[in-house]
Design a protein around this motif. Sequence first.
Motif, short mmCIF file in Angstrom:
data_model
loop_
_atom_site.label_atom_id
_atom_site.label_comp_id
_atom_site.label_asym_id
_atom_site.label_seq_id
_atom_site.Cartn_x
_atom_site.Cartn_y
_atom_site.Cartn_z
N MET A 1 0.84 -1.19 0.00
CA MET A 1 0.00 0.00 0.00
C MET A 1 0.88 1.25 0.00
SD MET A 1 -2.38 1.63 3.01
CE MET A 1 -2.89 0.05 3.64
N ARG A 2 0.49 2.24 -0.80
CA ARG A 2 1.17 3.53 -0.81
C ARG A 2 0.21 4.59 -0.29
NH1 ARG A 2 3.22 6.18 -5.03
NH2 ARG A 2 5.08 6.73 -3.86
N ALA A 3 0.67 5.36 0.70
CA ALA A 3 -0.18 6.37 1.31
C ALA A 3 0.52 7.73 1.26
CB ALA A 3 -0.50 6.00 2.76
N LEU A 4 -0.28 8.75 1.05
CA LEU A 4 0.22 10.12 1.09
C LEU A 4 -0.40 10.84 2.28
CD1 LEU A 4 1.83 12.44 -0.28
CD2 LEU A 4 -0.31 13.07 -1.42
N HIS A 5 0.44 11.41 3.11
CA HIS A 5 -0.02 12.22 4.23
C HIS A 5 0.11 13.69 3.84
CE1 HIS A 5 -0.29 9.07 7.41
NE2 HIS A 5 0.49 8.45 6.55
N ILE A 6 -0.98 14.43 4.03
CA ILE A 6 -1.00 15.86 3.72
C ILE A 6 -1.23 16.60 5.03
CG2 ILE A 6 -2.07 17.70 2.36
CD1 ILE A 6 -3.10 15.49 0.45
N ILE A 7 -0.35 17.56 5.34
CA ILE A 7 -0.45 18.29 6.59
C ILE A 7 -0.23 19.77 6.32
CG2 ILE A 7 2.01 17.98 7.18
CD1 ILE A 7 1.02 17.55 10.13
N THR A 8 -0.81 20.62 7.14
CA THR A 8 -0.74 22.06 6.89
C THR A 8 0.69 22.57 6.98
OG1 THR A 8 -2.98 22.36 7.71
CG2 THR A 8 -1.57 24.32 7.65
N VAL B 1 -5.07 8.51 0.85
CA VAL B 1 -4.62 9.84 1.26
C VAL B 1 -5.09 10.09 2.69
CG1 VAL B 1 -4.90 12.33 0.89
CG2 VAL B 1 -4.51 10.81 -1.06
N HIS B 2 -4.16 10.55 3.52
CA HIS B 2 -4.46 10.81 4.93
C HIS B 2 -4.12 12.27 5.22
CE1 HIS B 2 -4.08 9.26 9.37
NE2 HIS B 2 -4.67 10.44 9.30
N THR B 3 -5.10 13.04 5.69
CA THR B 3 -4.90 14.48 5.90
C THR B 3 -4.88 14.81 7.40
OG1 THR B 3 -7.28 14.99 5.83
CG2 THR B 3 -6.08 14.96 3.73
N HIS B 4 -4.17 15.91 7.71
CA HIS B 4 -3.99 16.33 9.10
C HIS B 4 -4.09 17.85 9.19
CE1 HIS B 4 -2.05 12.34 9.99
NE2 HIS B 4 -1.68 12.47 8.72
N LEU B 5 -4.89 18.34 10.11
CA LEU B 5 -5.10 19.76 10.41
C LEU B 5 -6.05 20.40 9.41
CD1 LEU B 5 -1.50 20.74 11.62
CD2 LEU B 5 -3.49 20.05 13.01
N CYS C 1 4.90 5.36 2.97
CA CYS C 1 4.28 6.68 3.12
C CYS C 1 5.17 7.80 2.60
CB CYS C 1 3.99 6.96 4.60
SG CYS C 1 2.74 5.89 5.34
N GLU C 2 4.53 8.81 2.02
CA GLU C 2 5.18 10.06 1.66
C GLU C 2 4.35 11.19 2.28
OE1 GLU C 2 5.53 10.08 -2.59
OE2 GLU C 2 7.16 8.61 -2.58
N VAL C 3 4.95 12.39 2.34
CA VAL C 3 4.31 13.51 3.03
C VAL C 3 4.34 14.75 2.15
CG1 VAL C 3 4.42 15.06 5.03
CG2 VAL C 3 4.91 12.62 5.32
N VAL C 4 3.23 15.47 2.12
CA VAL C 4 3.15 16.81 1.52
C VAL C 4 2.83 17.79 2.64
CG1 VAL C 4 1.80 18.35 0.06
CG2 VAL C 4 2.50 16.13 -0.80
N THR C 5 3.62 18.84 2.76
CA THR C 5 3.31 19.92 3.67
C THR C 5 2.88 21.14 2.85
OG1 THR C 5 4.13 21.34 5.45
CG2 THR C 5 5.75 20.63 3.82
N LEU C 6 1.73 21.70 3.17
CA LEU C 6 1.24 22.83 2.40
C LEU C 6 2.12 24.06 2.61
CD1 LEU C 6 -2.64 22.59 2.95
CD2 LEU C 6 -1.20 21.45 1.24
N THR C 7 2.61 24.23 3.83
CA THR C 7 3.43 25.39 4.19
C THR C 7 4.53 24.94 5.15
OG1 THR C 7 2.06 25.92 6.12
CG2 THR C 7 1.44 26.95 4.03
N GLY D 1 -6.84 18.81 1.00
CA GLY D 1 -6.40 17.46 0.71
C GLY D 1 -7.53 16.54 0.31
N ARG D 2 -8.67 16.63 0.99
CA ARG D 2 -9.80 15.78 0.62
C ARG D 2 -10.31 16.12 -0.77
NH1 ARG D 2 -12.29 16.85 6.49
NH2 ARG D 2 -12.19 14.79 7.46
N ILE D 3 -10.43 17.41 -1.07
CA ILE D 3 -10.91 17.81 -2.40
C ILE D 3 -9.95 17.32 -3.48
CG2 ILE D 3 -11.40 19.77 -3.91
CD1 ILE D 3 -12.25 21.32 -1.38
N ALA D 4 -8.65 17.55 -3.27
CA ALA D 4 -7.65 17.15 -4.26
C ALA D 4 -7.65 15.64 -4.45
CB ALA D 4 -6.27 17.64 -3.84
N ALA D 5 -7.78 14.89 -3.36
CA ALA D 5 -7.78 13.43 -3.48
C ALA D 5 -8.96 12.95 -4.29
CB ALA D 5 -7.77 12.80 -2.09
N ARG D 6 -10.14 13.53 -4.06
CA ARG D 6 -11.31 13.12 -4.83
C ARG D 6 -11.14 13.49 -6.31
NH1 ARG D 6 -16.00 11.61 -1.96
NH2 ARG D 6 -16.82 11.24 -4.06
#
Length: 380
Positions: A1-8, A81-85, A30-36, A92-97
């Motif tokens: 399984m490959r998961a992307l974590h998105i956090i503020t 996709v797993h989002t935080h904050l 897992c990989e991570v995207v930080t918005l800022t 993240g939810r919108i982009a994933a959909r």
Amino acid sequence: MRALHIITGLGVGGAEQQLRLLLRELPVDCEVVTLTNPGPVADGLLADGVRVVHLGMAGNRDLSALPRLTALIERGGYDLVHTHLYRACLYGRIAARLAGVRAIVATEHSLGERQLEGRPLTGAVRGLYLAGERLGRATVAVSATVAERLRRWGVPEGRIHLVPNGIDAGAFRFDAAARRRTRALLGLPEDAYVIGGVGRLAAGKQFGVLIEALAQLPADCRLLLVGGGPEEAALRQAARQRGLAGRVVLAGESPLLPAPRDAQRPPLGALLSAMDVLASPSPEEAFGLAAVEGLAAGLPVRYAACPALEDLPRQSTAGAERLAPGAASFARALAALRAAGPRRLDVPGAVHHYSIARSARQLTGVYAQALAPTKGVTRS
């Protein structure tokens, strides 16, 4: 399984450091995207071998971030996709959909009775939150208290999963040598009675209560605050106005685990070793991680609110005591502890209950249900 974590963001904060701890335990690629703000926790993730991408989002209304995030998810071929904050959960939810990912999990780290990450809980904030929540398959609550708040907001029971925050208890084990080194580094006398506070220096944490309490305590008492935030200048000013500047130490942000950018800064475990009591005056918490970490360090803990401890049987939280909010209540309790003298306590069952390995196992189960063809209902 490959998961992307998105956090503020990935500065030093509870949710950010919790993410790093989880990724060290999850049996998932897992990989991570930080918005800022790719801050110290980003450095730590990279040191752990986790790929981190900084999206470079300019602000809450930077809608150009949405197509960039959608494209990144599409290229990554992620299963989940797993989002935080708050901001990351919405975008993240919108982009994933939009990218065609349906297995979307979000963790609610910070939902209080009156605030969400410092935002007043207005009707608009609640409406936007619920609209975004419906795009996912699962919303993880970090405490039973947060789970109940989500239910009252109208989040369907079948999408709420209880996965408490976790700690690596070994990172907080009392270390007498670290106590001496850290006190010397911070200018704290070896024989001082040190009251500690850990958390973001924000108005809601009410660390000013501890400054007011300190003014009522003997001169050998010191206050050590660990964290950064917008209230730092105000807290320094409050200490000066009360004539306490020499008795209050603001240590700044501290990494939970070593990271290259923080190599010269004492980790949180060493700072807890330097304390004699952990005080948490915040009247509203989603979990209360600092209190659990304090117990792991063998400290007596005095708190105004801590769902993590209040959700457990009293016998498993020995050493912790809930107080009425306010300086007078904390001053009385801290004076009694100081009179009894510094001592290290046995680590109670609550610390073992909130193991990060256990949290990772529970979250793996949530992922399995989110990936299933039909949604299940769970209470982890």
